[in-house]
Design an enzyme around this catalytic site. Structure first.
Site, PDB file in Angstrom:
ATOM      1  N   CYS A  63      36.712  34.428  40.336  1.00 10.94           N
ATOM      2  CA  CYS A  63      37.914  35.004  39.732  1.00 10.94           C
ATOM      3  C   CYS A  63      39.169  34.647  40.525  1.00 10.94           C
ATOM      4  O   CYS A  63      40.283  34.778  40.017  1.00 10.94           O
ATOM      5  CB  CYS A  63      37.782  36.519  39.613  1.00 10.94           C
ATOM      6  SG  CYS A  63      37.536  37.363  41.182  1.00 10.94           S
ATOM      7  N   LEU A  64      39.010  34.182  41.770  1.00  8.30           N
ATOM      8  CA  LEU A  64      40.159  33.870  42.618  1.00  8.30           C
ATOM      9  C   LEU A  64      40.375  32.391  42.844  1.00  8.30           C
ATOM     10  O   LEU A  64      41.465  31.965  43.221  1.00  8.30           O
ATOM     11  CB  LEU A  64      40.005  34.551  43.988  1.00  8.30           C
ATOM     12  CG  LEU A  64      40.076  36.065  44.016  1.00  8.30           C
ATOM     13  CD1 LEU A  64      39.887  36.565  45.442  1.00  8.30           C
ATOM     14  CD2 LEU A  64      41.396  36.560  43.458  1.00  8.30           C
ATOM     15  N   ARG A  65      39.340  31.581  42.658  1.00 10.58           N
ATOM     16  CA  ARG A  65      39.463  30.163  42.994  1.00 10.58           C
ATOM     17  C   ARG A  65      38.614  29.300  42.075  1.00 10.58           C
ATOM     18  O   ARG A  65      37.577  29.739  41.565  1.00 10.58           O
ATOM     19  CB  ARG A  65      39.069  29.931  44.450  1.00 10.58           C
ATOM     20  CG  ARG A  65      37.627  30.275  44.784  1.00 10.58           C
ATOM     21  CD  ARG A  65      37.367  30.198  46.290  1.00 10.58           C
ATOM     22  NE  ARG A  65      38.060  31.265  47.003  1.00 10.58           N
ATOM     23  CZ  ARG A  65      39.136  31.089  47.773  1.00 10.58           C
ATOM     24  NH1 ARG A  65      39.619  29.874  47.954  1.00 10.58           N
ATOM     25  NH2 ARG A  65      39.716  32.108  48.367  1.00 10.58           N
ATOM     26  N   SER A 104      40.209  35.625  51.166  1.00  9.64           N
ATOM     27  CA  SER A 104      39.941  36.649  50.160  1.00  9.64           C
ATOM     28  C   SER A 104      41.067  37.675  50.187  1.00  9.64           C
ATOM     29  O   SER A 104      41.691  37.903  51.233  1.00  9.64           O
ATOM     30  CB  SER A 104      38.610  37.351  50.442  1.00  9.64           C
ATOM     31  OG  SER A 104      37.542  36.433  50.376  1.00  9.64           O
ATOM     32  N   ASP A 132      32.261  40.820  51.269  1.00  4.43           N
ATOM     33  CA  ASP A 132      30.951  40.175  51.162  1.00  4.43           C
ATOM     34  C   ASP A 132      30.800  39.293  49.934  1.00  4.43           C
ATOM     35  O   ASP A 132      29.975  38.383  49.918  1.00  4.43           O
ATOM     36  CB  ASP A 132      29.839  41.245  51.114  1.00  4.43           C
ATOM     37  CG  ASP A 132      29.649  41.929  52.454  1.00  4.43           C
ATOM     38  OD1 ASP A 132      29.936  41.294  53.483  1.00  4.43           O
ATOM     39  OD2 ASP A 132      29.215  43.093  52.467  1.00  4.43           O
ATOM     40  N   GLN A 133      31.565  39.549  48.895  1.00  5.43           N
ATOM     41  CA  GLN A 133      31.340  38.886  47.610  1.00  5.43           C
ATOM     42  C   GLN A 133      31.468  37.369  47.705  1.00  5.43           C
ATOM     43  O   GLN A 133      30.702  36.629  47.094  1.00  5.43           O
ATOM     44  CB  GLN A 133      32.297  39.436  46.555  1.00  5.43           C
ATOM     45  CG  GLN A 133      31.930  39.006  45.137  1.00  5.43           C
ATOM     46  CD  GLN A 133      32.819  39.658  44.090  1.00  5.43           C
ATOM     47  OE1 GLN A 133      33.964  40.002  44.355  1.00  5.43           O
ATOM     48  NE2 GLN A 133      32.301  39.812  42.896  1.00  5.43           N
ATOM     49  N   GLN A 153      28.956  34.385  46.552  1.00  2.00           N
ATOM     50  CA  GLN A 153      29.403  33.365  45.595  1.00  2.00           C
ATOM     51  C   GLN A 153      29.177  31.952  46.129  1.00  2.00           C
ATOM     52  O   GLN A 153      28.805  31.049  45.375  1.00  2.00           O
ATOM     53  CB  GLN A 153      30.881  33.587  45.263  1.00  2.00           C
ATOM     54  CG  GLN A 153      31.111  34.832  44.413  1.00  2.00           C
ATOM     55  CD  GLN A 153      32.563  35.270  44.375  1.00  2.00           C
ATOM     56  OE1 GLN A 153      33.360  34.936  45.268  1.00  2.00           O
ATOM     57  NE2 GLN A 153      32.937  36.035  43.363  1.00  2.00           N
ATOM     58  N   ILE A 195      28.198  44.158  31.632  1.00  2.00           N
ATOM     59  CA  ILE A 195      27.243  44.768  32.570  1.00  2.00           C
ATOM     60  C   ILE A 195      26.860  43.794  33.674  1.00  2.00           C
ATOM     61  O   ILE A 195      25.738  43.796  34.175  1.00  2.00           O
ATOM     62  CB  ILE A 195      25.965  45.254  31.842  1.00  2.00           C
ATOM     63  CG1 ILE A 195      25.360  44.103  31.024  1.00  2.00           C
ATOM     64  CG2 ILE A 195      26.253  46.462  30.978  1.00  2.00           C
ATOM     65  CD1 ILE A 195      23.993  44.407  30.485  1.00  2.00           C
TER      66      ILE A 195
END
Length: 330
Positions: free
Chosen positions: A51-53, A100, A106-107, A111, A181
């Site tokens: 979602c960020l890169r 981040s 941690d995500q 990823q 979900i």
């Protein structure tokens, strides 16, 4: 194996807004790198799209320049590229959460693991990338273990819940609907369930997956085809699907909406909720960029930890060089 052939090219949230990142995703840049791989212009690529890169880590062929690839990238605005030692340090910082929004979270480590695993599965990796990514994933674990930074960081789901509470102080009598979900949606769902709220509803395009999650968390499930009727009834809507298109459409929402206040949280990229809905009266919509702004209020201490434990990155990069030298001598 030459570290000079390791490179990264892509865009990130540090330069481009959410809307601009959505446009990049729509251009499907992965197609370019698959073409380059099939043509033998690159030996390997790892697609780290979050979602960020949207970034691609490559091993270039000896006769291929990164500049040539950069010119073919479907979007030029905000495009960044690095090669050799610079690319290696950049990846080390990425996996440790330096870039981040929630520093050290941690995500991003998960990823990076998933992106590398997919490259292995699709046979897009190489010996050089294998050595680098094995060591980089090891670094991500080691950095968090020694710095303990993850315990100082508010997670995305925790910040999301805090944002809801600030705008809707009493949740007990509110109807909460989750669209999607996936991992993030379930993390938020787990926090909501801990609050002992009874009016939680979930829906998903896959009925069976929604049913499974509903049974795990003991929450209500609704048919995805009836989502607009339920959205109209809900007070809080949290959308985090993996759809590549708008899930909550403006015109259809107008047909069902009631004359009451709605709070909507759009955590998807591309966005799930039509941006025009935010302009309607009595409706507040936050998206990921809004959540990141909130998270910056809690970043000072974590910034210091990044500086204090930077030596771990330097040690691991040295370890990567030793591993590369070892394999070259075999």
């Amino acid at each position: 194996m030459n570290i000079k052939n390791f490179a990264v090219i892509g865009i990130s949230h540090e330069i481009l807004s959410m809307q601009e990142r959505e446009e990049v995703i729509k251009q499907k840049p992965r197609v370019l790198f698959e073409e380059l791989f099939q043509a033998g212009d690159i030996k390997a690529y790892v697609d780290l799209s979050t979602c960020l890169r949207v970034e691609f880590y490559l091993e270039l062929e000896e006769n291929k320049s990164l500049e040539d690839i950069q010119k073919r990238f479907p979007v030029q605005k905000g495009l960044q590229s690095k090669q050799g030692e610079e690319a290696l340090l950049y990846l080390a910082k990425v996996v440790c959460g330096f870039f981040s929004v929630i520093k050290g979270e941690d995500q991003i480590l998960a990823q990076v693991k998933q992106a590398y695993a997919k490259a292995l599965e699709e046979e897009h990796s190489s010996k050089l990338c294998n050595i680098i990514f094995h060591k980089i994933i090891e670094l991500g674990k080691k950095f968090r273990s020694k710095s303990n930074i993850a315990h100082q960081a508010l997670s995305l789901e925790a910040i999301s819940l805090r944002s809801i509470r600030e705008r809707v102080p009493s949740l007990q009598n509110k109807k909460i609907l989750l669209l999607g979900i996936g991992e993030l949606a379930q993390s938020i769902l787990a926090l909501l369930v801990k609050e002992n709220l009874s009016n939680i509803y979930i829906t998903n395009r896959s009925y069976h997956k929604a049913e499974e999650v509903s049974n795990i968390y003991q929450v209500n499930m609704i048919d995805f085809r009836e989502k607009y009727q339920w959205i109209a009834e809900a007070d809080i809507i949290i959308s985090a699907t993996s759809a590549s298109h708008i899930v909550l459409e403006y015109e259809k929402f107008l047909q069902y909406k009631q004359d009451k206040e709605y709070f909507m949280l759009d955590l998807a990229v591309p966005r799930d909720i039509d941006p025009r809905i935010a302009d309607l009266e009595k409706i507040e919509v936050l998206n990921l960029d809004d959540i990141w702004k909130i998270s910056k209020e809690h970043s000072c201490f974590r910034e210091q930890l990044l500086e204090d434990y930077f030596y771990i990155l330097e040690e691991q990069i040295e370890s990567i060089h030793k591993a590369l030298s070892y394999y070259e001598q075999k």
